[in-house]
Design a protein around this motif. Structure first.
Motif, PDB file in Angstrom:
ATOM      1  N   VAL A   1       0.720  -1.175   0.088  1.00 33.40           N
ATOM      2  CA  VAL A   1       0.068  -0.111   0.027  1.00 33.40           C
ATOM      3  C   VAL A   1       1.015   1.349   0.091  1.00 33.40           C
ATOM      4  O   VAL A   1       0.369   2.236  -0.280  1.00 33.40           O
ATOM      5  N   ALA A   2       2.224   1.155   0.475  1.00 26.76           N
ATOM      6  CA  ALA A   2       2.996   2.070   0.468  1.00 26.76           C
ATOM      7  C   ALA A   2       3.366   2.598  -1.065  1.00 26.76           C
ATOM      8  O   ALA A   2       3.911   3.594  -1.411  1.00 26.76           O
ATOM      9  N   ASP A   3       3.270   1.871  -2.142  1.00 25.41           N
ATOM     10  CA  ASP A   3       3.457   2.066  -3.508  1.00 25.41           C
ATOM     11  C   ASP A   3       2.415   2.812  -4.235  1.00 25.41           C
ATOM     12  O   ASP A   3       1.484   2.134  -4.501  1.00 25.41           O
ATOM     13  N   THR A   4       2.376   3.956  -4.171  1.00 28.62           N
ATOM     14  CA  THR A   4       1.258   4.921  -4.753  1.00 28.62           C
ATOM     15  C   THR A   4       1.582   5.150  -6.136  1.00 28.62           C
ATOM     16  O   THR A   4       0.754   5.877  -6.908  1.00 28.62           O
ATOM     17  N   LYS A   5       2.380   4.550  -6.751  1.00 29.03           N
ATOM     18  CA  LYS A   5       2.767   4.621  -8.164  1.00 29.03           C
ATOM     19  C   LYS A   5       1.227   4.290  -8.804  1.00 29.03           C
ATOM     20  O   LYS A   5       0.699   3.139  -8.765  1.00 29.03           O
ATOM     21  N   GLY A   6       0.762   5.066  -9.850  1.00 24.80           N
ATOM     22  CA  GLY A   6      -0.166   4.812 -10.679  1.00 24.80           C
ATOM     23  C   GLY A   6      -1.568   5.208 -10.008  1.00 24.80           C
ATOM     24  O   GLY A   6      -2.728   4.855 -10.745  1.00 24.80           O
ATOM     25  N   LEU A   7      -1.577   5.610  -9.026  1.00 19.98           N
ATOM     26  CA  LEU A   7      -2.622   6.147  -8.373  1.00 19.98           C
ATOM     27  C   LEU A   7      -3.132   7.459  -8.967  1.00 19.98           C
ATOM     28  O   LEU A   7      -2.148   8.315  -9.028  1.00 19.98           O
ATOM     29  N   PRO A   8      -4.510   7.778  -9.039  1.00 22.78           N
ATOM     30  CA  PRO A   8      -4.706   9.333  -9.638  1.00 22.78           C
ATOM     31  C   PRO A   8      -4.281  10.216  -8.454  1.00 22.78           C
ATOM     32  O   PRO A   8      -4.231   9.926  -7.100  1.00 22.78           O
ATOM     33  N   GLU A   9      -4.063  11.427  -8.738  1.00 25.76           N
ATOM     34  CA  GLU A   9      -3.784  12.454  -7.940  1.00 25.76           C
ATOM     35  C   GLU A   9      -4.617  12.815  -6.630  1.00 25.76           C
ATOM     36  O   GLU A   9      -4.198  13.292  -5.581  1.00 25.76           O
ATOM     37  N   ALA A  10      -5.842  12.577  -6.840  1.00 27.24           N
ATOM     38  CA  ALA A  10      -7.020  12.962  -5.842  1.00 27.24           C
ATOM     39  C   ALA A  10      -7.174  11.767  -4.825  1.00 27.24           C
ATOM     40  O   ALA A  10      -8.018  11.638  -4.054  1.00 27.24           O
ATOM     41  N   HIS A  11      -6.366  10.536  -5.006  1.00 28.91           N
ATOM     42  CA  HIS A  11      -6.672   9.248  -4.246  1.00 28.91           C
ATOM     43  C   HIS A  11      -6.284   9.580  -2.918  1.00 28.91           C
ATOM     44  O   HIS A  11      -5.380  10.393  -2.211  1.00 28.91           O
ATOM     45  N   ALA A  12      -7.111   8.738  -2.069  1.00 27.32           N
ATOM     46  CA  ALA A  12      -7.298   8.800  -0.690  1.00 27.32           C
ATOM     47  C   ALA A  12      -5.665   8.752  -0.098  1.00 27.32           C
ATOM     48  O   ALA A  12      -5.317   9.332   0.961  1.00 27.32           O
ATOM     49  N   HIS A  13      -4.919   7.880  -0.553  1.00 32.46           N
ATOM     50  CA  HIS A  13      -3.579   7.400  -0.136  1.00 32.46           C
ATOM     51  C   HIS A  13      -2.665   8.513  -0.129  1.00 32.46           C
ATOM     52  O   HIS A  13      -1.885   8.588   0.970  1.00 32.46           O
ATOM     53  N   PHE A  14      -2.914   9.422  -0.935  1.00 34.71           N
ATOM     54  CA  PHE A  14      -2.017  10.663  -0.676  1.00 34.71           C
ATOM     55  C   PHE A  14      -2.316  11.511   0.281  1.00 34.71           C
ATOM     56  O   PHE A  14      -1.579  12.374   0.859  1.00 34.71           O
ATOM     57  N   LYS A  15      -3.442  11.618   0.828  1.00 29.57           N
ATOM     58  CA  LYS A  15      -3.970  12.473   1.969  1.00 29.57           C
ATOM     59  C   LYS A  15      -3.274  11.850   3.228  1.00 29.57           C
ATOM     60  O   LYS A  15      -3.200  12.299   4.238  1.00 29.57           O
ATOM     61  N   VAL A  16      -3.174  10.323   3.167  1.00 30.30           N
ATOM     62  CA  VAL A  16      -2.825   9.343   4.520  1.00 30.30           C
ATOM     63  C   VAL A  16      -1.407   9.945   4.962  1.00 30.30           C
ATOM     64  O   VAL A  16      -1.160   9.991   5.931  1.00 30.30           O
ATOM     65  N   GLY A  17      -0.531   9.813   3.776  1.00 29.69           N
ATOM     66  CA  GLY A  17       0.948  10.293   4.048  1.00 29.69           C
ATOM     67  C   GLY A  17       1.840   8.785   4.127  1.00 29.69           C
ATOM     68  O   GLY A  17       1.275   8.055   4.392  1.00 29.69           O
ATOM     69  N   ASN A  18       2.909   9.086   3.764  1.00 31.23           N
ATOM     70  CA  ASN A  18       3.687   8.061   3.594  1.00 31.23           C
ATOM     71  C   ASN A  18       3.848   7.051   5.110  1.00 31.23           C
ATOM     72  O   ASN A  18       4.150   5.947   5.125  1.00 31.23           O
ATOM     73  N   GLU A  19       4.296   7.771   5.937  1.00 35.98           N
ATOM     74  CA  GLU A  19       4.560   7.247   7.374  1.00 35.98           C
ATOM     75  C   GLU A  19       3.252   6.450   7.714  1.00 35.98           C
ATOM     76  O   GLU A  19       3.658   5.180   8.217  1.00 35.98           O
ATOM     77  N   MET A  20       1.979   6.796   7.317  1.00 32.02           N
ATOM     78  CA  MET A  20       0.971   5.621   8.011  1.00 32.02           C
ATOM     79  C   MET A  20       0.793   4.665   7.079  1.00 32.02           C
ATOM     80  O   MET A  20       0.563   3.698   7.460  1.00 32.02           O
ATOM     81  N   LEU A  21       1.160   4.736   5.616  1.00 33.71           N
ATOM     82  CA  LEU A  21       1.191   3.492   4.725  1.00 33.71           C
ATOM     83  C   LEU A  21       2.111   2.586   5.172  1.00 33.71           C
ATOM     84  O   LEU A  21       2.095   1.419   5.138  1.00 33.71           O
ATOM     85  N   GLU A  22       3.360   3.060   5.574  1.00 29.45           N
ATOM     86  CA  GLU A  22       4.507   2.245   5.912  1.00 29.45           C
ATOM     87  C   GLU A  22       4.078   1.666   7.260  1.00 29.45           C
ATOM     88  O   GLU A  22       4.465   0.417   7.417  1.00 29.45           O
ATOM     89  N   GLU A  23       3.390   2.366   8.100  1.00 26.95           N
ATOM     90  CA  GLU A  23       2.707   1.624   9.269  1.00 26.95           C
ATOM     91  C   GLU A  23       1.913   0.388   9.173  1.00 26.95           C
ATOM     92  O   GLU A  23       1.930  -0.818   9.729  1.00 26.95           O
ATOM     93  N   CYS A  24       1.205   0.515   7.885  1.00 23.07           N
ATOM     94  CA  CYS A  24      -0.098  -0.373   7.634  1.00 23.07           C
ATOM     95  C   CYS A  24       0.838  -1.536   7.051  1.00 23.07           C
ATOM     96  O   CYS A  24       0.542  -2.844   7.439  1.00 23.07           O
ATOM     97  N   GLU A  25       2.168  -1.346   6.346  1.00 25.90           N
ATOM     98  CA  GLU A  25       2.808  -2.527   5.717  1.00 25.90           C
ATOM     99  C   GLU A  25       3.360  -3.278   7.226  1.00 25.90           C
ATOM    100  O   GLU A  25       3.700  -4.647   7.064  1.00 25.90           O
ATOM    101  N   ARG A  26       3.909  -2.596   7.975  1.00 22.86           N
ATOM    102  CA  ARG A  26       4.536  -3.163   9.185  1.00 22.86           C
ATOM    103  C   ARG A  26       3.311  -4.034   9.913  1.00 22.86           C
ATOM    104  O   ARG A  26       3.986  -5.154  10.403  1.00 22.86           O
ATOM    105  N   ILE A  27       2.338  -3.394  10.007  1.00 22.94           N
ATOM    106  CA  ILE A  27       1.218  -4.303  10.633  1.00 22.94           C
ATOM    107  C   ILE A  27       0.807  -5.646   9.933  1.00 22.94           C
ATOM    108  O   ILE A  27       0.580  -6.762  10.354  1.00 22.94           O
ATOM    109  N   LYS A  28       0.572  -5.321   8.404  1.00 16.56           N
ATOM    110  CA  LYS A  28       0.437  -6.394   7.502  1.00 16.56           C
ATOM    111  C   LYS A  28       1.339  -7.724   7.800  1.00 16.56           C
ATOM    112  O   LYS A  28       1.332  -8.998   7.753  1.00 16.56           O
TER     113      LYS A  28
END
Length: 822
Positions: A738-765
């Motif tokens: 989920v930390a790989d945001t390539k190919g996502l549209p600019e308005a996508h929610a993941h860009f609002k979450v921030g990279n730190e949160m996405l990396e935390e998600c990967e750690r939990i997974k």
């Protein structure tokens, strides 16, 4: 995304350079100048001014360099914002008589310093940490560039915490009102507050409680000397600042880097950042043990790991050998000591697990005796020369050459409360079904260590005088996970299958005479009170002894050989007293979704008003009974999207979620939508409803987050009525980054979450067993075992839902599972 946020932060502060400089000018003109200098100097290490090298990070318009250079110090000042550095240069020429003579200005990212290790005596910062995308990395960098004995001084506050806390918001608004009443400049409202709040939502520290967060991070970096002062603002703030920031008082975090640059054990000395592999001599050379010492670059706690206390228990010995080769100083915080075979003579002579010359069990003679037998002298050497160096202890065992066991872990239970608590937390990281609290304080290596203040566990895995790579790898994974949980090894924690269940009242049954042992149960079996555990017979088959369970429990180990001896062990079992008090993975998951709850609410609010809502209802209606009002359970309801849609269709809907903030938002959103739903904080794996309560159980994007999905599926089928429908929408997120945001549209929610949160998600997974499963095949197999009759799978769901690449777009291939209860 990360670089874009950094540039946005720099751009914002570029617009603030002039105004911020005016604030510094006020401080220079008043009593604050002397107040700040006094506060700084009383925290500095004892060193001559001319010898001290100071680094000011996030210098802004140069306030600290101005007052320190005037006082005779040499300062290097860095900032990422060019406009701030230009202003600092101007101010140094304008307000100091030395100008740039004692100050060096450099543009630099506070999170990626370009200085060599151990360059500065002091690192200072003010009002910067909260504004960083990677504050943990920043702290690591700041400690890296400090010299041994150097001091970090960080002045900061819980800025913008009001964005996440209603009480803080009320206090913040009260500050604004008081400032207005006093006709003072409002330090918030005279800035571009909307732009700053937008940045604050994207950086992690706005939502953290500080300085507790700072202390925890510094401890994880191995910093032992940490002090905080939450009233430092009283000494340096003006009256205007006190009124402006009453709800966000400034604190000081002071951290001192250890002056120790090497670690010494026995006759071996290892420098920081290095690893030693070889023999280590103790007791003036009388005892020589094979060992490894891994000395991290950053100082910290010391972990002791031992194998071969019983030399015929090979799993732990081989795990120590491989850990010694694989663990790296670069990833280590503190020191790891591995003693691979304690009972070396017996191991090298393949003489079993007792002392070669005295026949004594090493794990029964601690603390030992310097003038005693072979094993007593060995225990004494470990007690006197190794234990004083250790903060934590992992003792790796297995079943002896005649013992078969189910994997389990002991933790020290007869020690100081703090030692017992840490020992238990260490045991909870181990991937075994059971943990046993030991109530012995002497005799055993780990028990006695705990009595001396060392948090300790003993891990049992394998047996019968053998070892396998799988067992060794499991031991290594457990050790790494424990090290990671203690902040001693910088890796992502590995996936595990178990959270150990507590076992107590362990009975160790011994044979009353020699004979042949015929077990009636296997290690890991549950046995009822009075159940037959095994019998002992003579060579003619005559019954000599019967072993029965005194109470209901689980078999931990038993003799696996045919022969037993008088007084020797035959079987051990214990009573299961309770399930784990908590699963730390769930704790991490709840904390993660707590931080995402506000953005999740906004996304669901938008989703309800989007055509995507109708597409979801179309998919749901295809699978659930039509023409009547249904009783529906929405599991992991989040902000209530499905609950609201289904309630609007006239159904009776209950939504449950483990994250309280999500439930609060669901209630709010349902009120906005005039939807009659009932929401409750509840664990999706353990819904507290009676059997056969619901016509439909529905869930979206939940199963992938569950530590025990198999149990959850069983519970969901339990609460379904016969003929009821389980409808689960999910994706194989374990295989997605989920930390790989390539190919996502600019308005996508993941860009609002921030990279730190996405990396935390990967750690939990990475800690969840379901992340390793092949889905939905795994889900179907589990449901087939849980009263599911007809099961329908649809792997093209996502193509019908996500028609546009917009903020809701999900690139992971979603599937639906529809299971009917027989």
């Amino acid at each position: 995304m990360e670089q874009e946020l950094l540039q946005e932060i720099a751009s914002y502060w570029g617009t603030r350079a002039e105004g911020y400089s005016e604030v510094n000018e006020k401080e220079l003109a008043g009593s604050q100048r002397e107040a700040w200098l006094h506060v700084l100097e009383e925290q500095f290490p004892e060193k001559k001014k001319e010898e001290m090298k100071i680094l000011d990070i996030g210098t802004g318009p140069g306030f600290f360099p101005m007052i320190l250079s005037e006082a005779g110090y040499t300062v290097t000042a860095v900032d990422y914002t060019e406009e701030m550095l230009e202003k600092a240069k101007e101010n140094l020429g304008k307000y100091t008589k030395y100008g740039l003579e004692r100050v060096t200005l450099q543009r630099m990212d506070a999170q990626n310093l370009e200085f060599a290790d151990e360059t500065f005596d002091v690192v200072i910062s003010r009002n910067l940490t909260w504004n960083l995308e990677k504050p943990e990395q920043a702290y690591q960098e700041w400690m890296r560039v400090l010299k041994p004995g150097g001091v970090l001084l960080n002045f900061d506050a819980n800025w913008y915490g009001y964005l996440y806390d209603e009480e803080k918001k009320e206090a913040y608004e009260a500050d604004r009102k008081k400032v207005e009443e006093q006709q003072l400049d409002d330090h918030y409202l005279c800035t571009d507050i909307d732009r700053m709040e937008n940045i604050a939502r994207q950086v992690p520290l706005s939502a953290m409680e500080r300085p507790a967060w700072d202390t925890k991070v510094l401890e994880s970096l191995g910093v032992c000397s940490i002090q905080t002062d939450s009233e430092i603002w009283k000494r340096v703030w003006s009256e205007e600042e006190r009124l402006n920031y009453a709800s966000t008082p400034m604190f000081l975090v002071r951290a001192e880097k250890s002056a120790e640059q090497s670690f010494q054990l026995g006759d071996v000395t290892v420098r920081r950042g290095e690893k030693y592999q070889g023999d280590i001599s103790f007791a003036n050379g009388d005892i020589v043990l094979p060992g490894t010492i891994i000395c991290g670059k950053l100082p910290g706690k010391t972990m002791l790991i031992t194998g071969g206390v019983h030399s015929g228990e090979y799993v732990g010995i081989q795990a120590c050998v491989e850990l010694g080769a694989e663990l790296q100083p670069e990833k280590t915080v503190g020191t790891i000591v591995i003693l691979k075979v304690l009972n070396r003579p017996a191991f090298e002579n393949r003489a079993g697990s007792l002392g070669l010359s005295d026949g004594k069990n090493l794990n029964r003679v601690f603390p030992g005796n310097p003038n005693g037998t072979e094993m007593e002298r060995l225990a004494w050497a470990i007690t006197k020369e190794v234990y004083p160096k250790a903060d934590y202890y992992i003792d790796l065992h297995s079943g002896d050459d005649f013992e078969a066991l189910t994997p389990y872990v002991y933790y020290a239970g007869k020690a100081a409360q703090e030692v017992t608590e840490i020992s238990r937390k260490m045991a909870e990281q181990v991937d075994v079904p059971y943990m046993v609290r030991s109530m012995v304080s002497s005799g055993g290596a780990y028990n006695y260590a705990a009595s001396k203040g060392i948090a300790s566990i003993l891990l049992e895995r394998g047996g019968m005088g053998a070892w396998t790579s799988e067992e060794v790898n499991s031991d290594k994974r457990d050790v790494r996970n424990i090290l990671s949980s203690l902040g001693m090894y910088q890796i992502r924690r590995d996936v595990r299958n178990y959270v150990p269940i507590e076992v107590t009242d362990v009975r160790y049954q011994a044979a009353s005479e020699d004979g042949l042992w015929y077990p009636a149960a296997k290690p890991g079996d549950m046995v009822a009170e009075g159940a037959l555990l095994g019998t002992i017979r003579d060579y003619n088959g005559k019954l000599r002894e019967t072993c029965r369970a005194e109470y209901t429990g689980v078999v931990l180990y038993q003799t696996g050989s045919l022969q037993v001896t008088e007084g020797g062990p035959v079987v051990a079992y214990g009573r299961i007293v309770r399930e784990p008090e908590y699963d730390d993975r769930k704790e991490q998951i709840v904390h993660y979704w707590e931080k995402r709850s506000e953005s999740f609410l906004e996304q669901r609010r938008s989703e309800l008003a989007n055509p995507i809502a109708k597409r979801w209802m179309k998919e749901i209606e295809k699978q659930i009974p039509a023409g009547r009002r249904l009783k529906i359970l929405d599991v992991g309801c989040g902000a209530g999207f499905f609950s609201i849609l289904l309630a609007k269709e006239g159904h009776e809907v209950f939504g449950i979620d483990l994250t309280p903030e999500m439930i609060e938002n669901a209630i709010q959103l349902a009120e906005e939508e005039n939807a009659d739903c009932c929401f409750q904080v509840m664990d999706a794996e353990n819904p507290m409803f009676a059997d056969e309560t619901f016509d439909v159980v529905i869930s979206r994007n939940l199963t992938w987050t569950l530590p025990n999905a198999e149990h959850a599926y069983g519970e969901w089928m339990r609460v379904l009525k016969t003929g009821g429908v389980l409808l689960n929408f999910d994706a194989n997120y374990g295989k997605e980054d989920v930390a790989d945001t390539k190919g996502l549209p600019e308005a996508h929610a993941h860009f609002k979450v921030g990279n730190e949160m996405l990396e935390e998600c990967e750690r939990i997974k990475s800690q969840l067993p379901i992340s390793r499963k092949n889905r939905p095949a795994y889900d179907v197999a589990v449901l087939c075992e849980n009263t599911a009759g007809e099961i329908r799978i649809d792997t093209s769901l996502g193509k019908r839902i996500y028609l546009e690449k917009d903020e809701f777009y999900n690139p992971a291939p979603m599937f639906s599972i529809c299971a009917v209860k027989q």
